[in-house]
Design a protein around this motif. Structure first.
Motif, mmCIF file in Angstrom:
data_model
loop_
_atom_site.group_PDB
_atom_site.id
_atom_site.type_symbol
_atom_site.label_atom_id
_atom_site.label_comp_id
_atom_site.label_asym_id
_atom_site.label_seq_id
_atom_site.Cartn_x
_atom_site.Cartn_y
_atom_site.Cartn_z
ATOM 1 N N VAL A 253 14.848 -2.265 6.307
ATOM 2 C CA VAL A 253 13.645 -1.845 5.586
ATOM 3 C C VAL A 253 14.022 -1.482 4.149
ATOM 4 N N LYS A 254 13.223 -1.929 3.209
ATOM 5 C CA LYS A 254 13.425 -1.576 1.799
ATOM 6 C C LYS A 254 12.472 -0.441 1.441
ATOM 7 N N PHE A 255 12.846 0.330 0.420
ATOM 8 C CA PHE A 255 12.056 1.485 0.006
ATOM 9 C C PHE A 255 11.703 1.371 -1.466
ATOM 10 N N LYS A 256 10.485 1.792 -1.791
ATOM 11 C CA LYS A 256 10.067 1.812 -3.189
ATOM 12 C C LYS A 256 9.066 2.937 -3.405
ATOM 13 N N PRO A 257 8.988 3.483 -4.620
ATOM 14 C CA PRO A 257 8.000 4.531 -4.899
ATOM 15 C C PRO A 257 6.595 4.000 -4.677
ATOM 16 N N GLY A 258 5.733 4.827 -4.114
ATOM 17 C CA GLY A 258 4.368 4.402 -3.824
ATOM 18 C C GLY A 258 3.610 4.012 -5.070
ATOM 19 N N SER A 259 2.788 3.003 -4.954
ATOM 20 C CA SER A 259 1.964 2.573 -6.085
ATOM 21 C C SER A 259 0.816 3.543 -6.339
ATOM 22 N N SER A 260 0.512 4.381 -5.346
ATOM 23 C CA SER A 260 -0.548 5.387 -5.487
ATOM 24 C C SER A 260 0.067 6.718 -5.899
ATOM 25 N N ASN A 261 -0.682 7.485 -6.699
ATOM 26 C CA ASN A 261 -0.238 8.825 -7.064
ATOM 27 C C ASN A 261 -0.621 9.864 -6.026
ATOM 28 N N ASN A 262 -1.332 9.431 -4.985
ATOM 29 C CA ASN A 262 -1.681 10.348 -3.909
ATOM 30 C C ASN A 262 -0.452 10.538 -3.025
ATOM 31 N N LEU A 263 -0.028 11.782 -2.879
ATOM 32 C CA LEU A 263 1.195 12.111 -2.151
ATOM 33 C C LEU A 263 1.181 11.583 -0.725
ATOM 34 N N LEU A 264 0.007 11.450 -0.123
ATOM 35 C CA LEU A 264 -0.096 11.110 1.296
ATOM 36 C C LEU A 264 -0.150 9.610 1.561
ATOM 37 N N ASP A 265 -0.218 8.790 0.513
ATOM 38 C CA ASP A 265 -0.392 7.346 0.692
ATOM 39 C C ASP A 265 0.927 6.642 1.007
ATOM 40 N N ILE A 266 1.446 6.862 2.201
ATOM 41 C CA ILE A 266 2.628 6.141 2.686
ATOM 42 C C ILE A 266 2.156 4.800 3.247
ATOM 43 N N LYS A 267 2.836 3.717 2.859
ATOM 44 C CA LYS A 267 2.421 2.377 3.288
ATOM 45 C C LYS A 267 3.648 1.565 3.726
ATOM 46 N N PHE A 268 3.421 0.646 4.662
ATOM 47 C CA PHE A 268 4.491 -0.261 5.090
ATOM 48 C C PHE A 268 3.926 -1.663 5.190
ATOM 49 N N ASN A 269 4.575 -2.592 4.464
ATOM 50 C CA ASN A 269 4.080 -3.969 4.456
ATOM 51 C C ASN A 269 5.228 -4.919 4.135
ATOM 52 N N GLU A 270 5.386 -5.932 4.965
ATOM 53 C CA GLU A 270 6.390 -6.979 4.758
ATOM 54 C C GLU A 270 7.789 -6.413 4.530
ATOM 55 N N GLY A 271 8.151 -5.433 5.361
ATOM 56 C CA GLY A 271 9.501 -4.879 5.310
ATOM 57 C C GLY A 271 9.747 -3.870 4.207
#
Length: 415
Positions: A253-271
């Motif tokens: 799994v790769k990790f990147k800073p969320g595109s949303s500034n909302n602290l709760l917007d954790i997302k997972f898509n295409e690894g």
């Protein structure tokens, strides 16, 4: 028995009805007992819950200095402000989840002094020209830092409507007509929150203004701004064996800073797992505890509760935090403090298996980790292609192996 029954009946009749519109609560003792300092003001009291406490009286003189500065800019008389509050006294009392045992005069005076203290505090932060060299709070950073955090304690709240209305009343007659002309209470409040609290609780720049009119008080405003940007499809959470960041990393799994500034917007898509950026400071735990307590007591959907649980599973060790620092998801700091923060906060959270907001993400993460190909690819990349020199060595070894095989085959054909 009849006399005792009459006495008890009288007590029952004298009970005050609980107001439906209440939004300011005293934190339950079961929540407070383990960390009382996180809910109790040590410098300044705002509102009735801690009013008059001996250890907080030193700040009362500073509050009155702020009131004096405020009154010097408006032609509205102090009696008009007091009368304005008096007309709203019942509404103000109903904002609190327990009976306030202050007489009418004391209550009205307290509201005026505390409300104007907050207004003046935000005004001075917004417009440095309003400050003086003798300012006891904004001129002394250590005192300012304590005060700014105590403004966001759940038990230290005043209803936003009275702050807004008193500010507007003062604007009706100013000594300088353009002094507050382009300033609203929302303007100065959001400016302060965005400038001094955003690091502790990242919020999209427009959400403060969007939710301001609906918010009951400052902590409520933060909760409203933390609502997810889009609804998630909930599935029952069957397996709480949520992989940590280190385990996900090993599974590819790769990790990147969320595109949303909302602290709760954790997302997972295409690894790729997106986690909004955060930095943990010394006062982060205190703020988070008050937000959690209000979310629970006011009956909001437990979005922040779920976020704490999710982060506790993801950031289980300092190694997990270190990986997030490397991927610019956590600000540089003490990687030991991050897992500790979420472990401690998680103890006050409860997981709802049928309505956990990250259940879909967890199911997808678990499914991704179960596929051997992802793990093999990640192992190959992390162990053999993690640097240019390692990649060259592996390629050279493969070429050498192929040449050896070809030579062997040629030798066998020659025979």
């Amino acid at each position: 028995m009849e006399k005792l029954a009459d006495s008890l009946s009288g007590e029952l009749e004298s009970l005050h009805p609980l107001p439906r519109e209440c939004s300011i609560y005293r934190v339950p003792e079961t929540t407070r007992c383990s960390h009382p300092s996180h809910f109790t003001p040590r410098i300044v009291s705002i509102g009735p819950f801690h009013h008059g406490k001996e250890e907080l009286k030193a700040m009362e003189e500073h509050k009155k200095r702020y009131l004096k500065c405020f009154l010097q800019r408006t032609k509205v008389r102090i009696s008009s402000f007091l009368g304005f509050i008096k007309a709203r006294e019942a509404e103000l009392r109903n904002c609190y989840a327990e009976t306030i045992h202050l007489g009418s005069d004391e209550f009205i005076k307290m509201v005026l002094v505390d409300a104007v203290f907050l207004i003046e505090f935000f005004l001075k932060f917004y417009q440095p020209n309003f400050r003086t060299d003798e300012d006891p709070i904004l001129g002394k950073s250590f005192l300012y830092n304590d005060v700014k955090h105590e403004i966001l304690l759940l038990e230290n709240q005043l209803p936003l409507f009275i702050l807004n209305d008193l500010f507007n009343l003062a604007k009706t007659a100013m000594f300088e007509t353009n002094l507050y002309e382009e300033i609203s209470f929302m303007t100065i409040t959001c400016f302060w929150l965005r400038g001094d609290i955003a690091g502790y609780l990242p919020i999209h720049e427009n959400l403060l203004e969007i939710n301001f009119s609906r918010a009951k008080h400052f902590v409520d405003l933060l909760i409203l701004c933390l609502q997810p940007s889009q609804s998630r499809a909930h599935i029952p959470l069957k397996d709480v064996n949520i992989p940590s960041v280190k385990e996900l990393h090993q599974a590819g799994v790769k990790f990147k800073p969320g595109s949303s500034n909302n602290l709760l917007d954790i997302k997972f898509n295409e690894g790729i797992l997106e986690i909004p950026f955060l930095t943990v400071y010394g006062s982060t735990e205190r703020l988070y505890r008050n937000v959690l307590a209000f979310e629970m007591m006011h009956g909001y959907t437990g979005y922040f509760n779920d976020y704490i649980i999710m982060m506790n599973y993801l950031v289980n060790t300092p190694k997990d935090a270190e990986l997030l620092v490397q991927n610019e998801i956590i600000g540089l700091g003490d990687t030991e403090a991050v897992p500790t923060l979420f472990h401690i906060l998680d103890k006050g959270c409860a997981i709802n298996y049928s309505n956990f907001q990250y259940s879909g993400i967890i199911a997808n993460l678990q499914a991704y980790c179960k596929l051997p190909w992802h793990k093999w690819k990640a192992t190959l990349k992390q162990n053999y292609f993690n640097t240019p020199w390692a990649s060259i060595s592996v390629i050279a070894a493969v070429i050498l192996l192929l040449l050896t095989c070809i030579q062997t085959v040629c030798s066998l054909i020659a025979l």
